[in-house]
Design an enzyme around this catalytic site. Structure first.
Site, PDB file in Angstrom:
ATOM      1  N   ASP A 293      -3.293   2.820  -4.811  1.00 13.26           N
ATOM      2  CA  ASP A 293      -1.920   2.382  -4.307  1.00 13.26           C
ATOM      3  C   ASP A 293      -1.257   1.091  -4.333  1.00 13.26           C
ATOM      4  O   ASP A 293      -2.182   0.294  -4.466  1.00 13.26           O
ATOM      5  CB  ASP A 293      -1.958   2.927  -2.843  1.00 13.26           C
ATOM      6  CG  ASP A 293      -2.949   1.948  -1.875  1.00 13.26           C
ATOM      7  OD1 ASP A 293      -4.157   1.946  -2.405  1.00 13.26           O
ATOM      8  OD2 ASP A 293      -2.536   1.486  -1.107  1.00 13.26           O
TER       9      ASP A 293
ATOM     10  N   HIS B 205       0.728  -1.162   0.022  1.00 16.97           N
ATOM     11  CA  HIS B 205      -0.091   0.002  -0.071  1.00 16.97           C
ATOM     12  C   HIS B 205       0.788   1.283  -0.064  1.00 16.97           C
ATOM     13  O   HIS B 205       2.118   1.134   0.142  1.00 16.97           O
ATOM     14  CB  HIS B 205      -0.925   0.016   1.280  1.00 16.97           C
ATOM     15  CG  HIS B 205      -1.627  -1.048   1.648  1.00 16.97           C
ATOM     16  ND1 HIS B 205      -3.042  -1.157   1.155  1.00 16.97           N
ATOM     17  CD2 HIS B 205      -1.319  -2.352   2.165  1.00 16.97           C
ATOM     18  CE1 HIS B 205      -3.616  -2.354   1.765  1.00 16.97           C
ATOM     19  NE2 HIS B 205      -2.585  -2.925   2.154  1.00 16.97           N
TER      20      HIS B 205
ATOM     21  N   GLU C  80       2.364  -0.635   4.457  1.00 18.22           N
ATOM     22  CA  GLU C  80       2.354   0.676   3.939  1.00 18.22           C
ATOM     23  C   GLU C  80       3.673   1.443   3.707  1.00 18.22           C
ATOM     24  O   GLU C  80       4.214   1.347   4.442  1.00 18.22           O
ATOM     25  CB  GLU C  80       1.153   1.596   4.920  1.00 18.22           C
ATOM     26  CG  GLU C  80       0.086   0.974   5.101  1.00 18.22           C
ATOM     27  CD  GLU C  80      -1.114   1.536   4.199  1.00 18.22           C
ATOM     28  OE1 GLU C  80      -0.476   2.450   3.044  1.00 18.22           O
ATOM     29  OE2 GLU C  80      -2.072   1.378   4.174  1.00 18.22           O
TER      30      GLU C  80
ATOM     31  N   HIS D  81      -2.154  -2.863  -3.522  1.00 21.38           N
ATOM     32  CA  HIS D  81      -3.830  -2.508  -3.444  1.00 21.38           C
ATOM     33  C   HIS D  81      -4.505  -2.289  -4.120  1.00 21.38           C
ATOM     34  O   HIS D  81      -5.713  -2.746  -4.459  1.00 21.38           O
ATOM     35  CB  HIS D  81      -3.724  -1.263  -2.067  1.00 21.38           C
ATOM     36  CG  HIS D  81      -5.065  -1.482  -1.338  1.00 21.38           C
ATOM     37  ND1 HIS D  81      -5.428  -0.368  -0.600  1.00 21.38           N
ATOM     38  CD2 HIS D  81      -5.785  -2.417  -1.261  1.00 21.38           C
ATOM     39  CE1 HIS D  81      -6.331  -0.600  -0.127  1.00 21.38           C
ATOM     40  NE2 HIS D  81      -6.982  -1.884  -0.345  1.00 21.38           N
TER      41      HIS D  81
END
Length: 188
Positions: A172, A35, A123, A162
């Site tokens: 993303d 992400h 992330e 993602h």
């Protein structure tokens, strides 16, 4: 594999527990979802991402925060622009990062949903247009290698973004993420 309470904690990450997680329905970890996040959008640094993942985001600090402060989300890891890695959820547990999504499992030859059940979410602090840093790729490669060594069902073919599992609602890690470079570094 028998696990203890801290087996799924990467020793090279700073630990910051998120309440937005629970037990996996089984022990399967077979997907890595990458992400990208910046809070506020397009801005880097600060503690807003950590605050979001720990349910402490102050909705009054930015107009965008008022839209998202109610969310109960987390990822297993966050890799900051300088390469610092924070871990919010033990990888043996389910983090709440994928949302409504589906993925064509190449081994099962079937579409799968409920991706949080069997995925690890990483992330990267970033957005769709700003190139990610060398330090971020280095840290992402290191944690990916640790995950692949730890979970036998996880391999390079089971890594995706993602946007690939939720294409109508997510973009993303975006076009700024260099997939070729990432895979090249994984093989180095």
């Amino acid at each position: 594999m028998k696990s203890t309470a801290f087996d799924g904690q990467w020793p090279n990450a700073r630990q910051m527990a998120s309440p937005n997680c629970d037990q996996r329905p089984n022990s399967e970890v077979s997907l890595l979802l990458i992400h990208a996040i910046s809070l506020p959008p397009g801005q880097f640094s600060g503690d807003a991402i950590e605050a979001l993942f720990t349910n402490q985001l102050n909705s009054a600090e930015h107009p965008f925060f008022a839209e998202i402060a109610h969310l109960r989300v987390s990822a297993h890891f966050l890799i900051r622009r300088d390469g610092e890695c924070l871990q919010f959820v033990d990888t043996d547990h389910r983090a709440w990062h994928a949302g409504r999504s589906c993925w064509l499992d190449p081994y099962q030859k079937a579409w799968r949903t409920a991706l949080n059940d069997f995925s690890v979410g990483i992330e990267l602090e970033g957005d769709d247009v700003t190139p990610f840093t060398k330090a971020q790729y280095q840290r992402l490669v290191a944690v990916t290698q640790w995950l692949i060594a730890r979970y036998p069902q996880l391999d390079k073919s089971r890594i995706t973004g993602h946007a690939h599992v939720a294409p109508l609602r997510k973009t993303d890690p975006g076009p700024a993420f260099d997939w070729a470079y990432y895979y090249q570094q994984l093989d180095a």
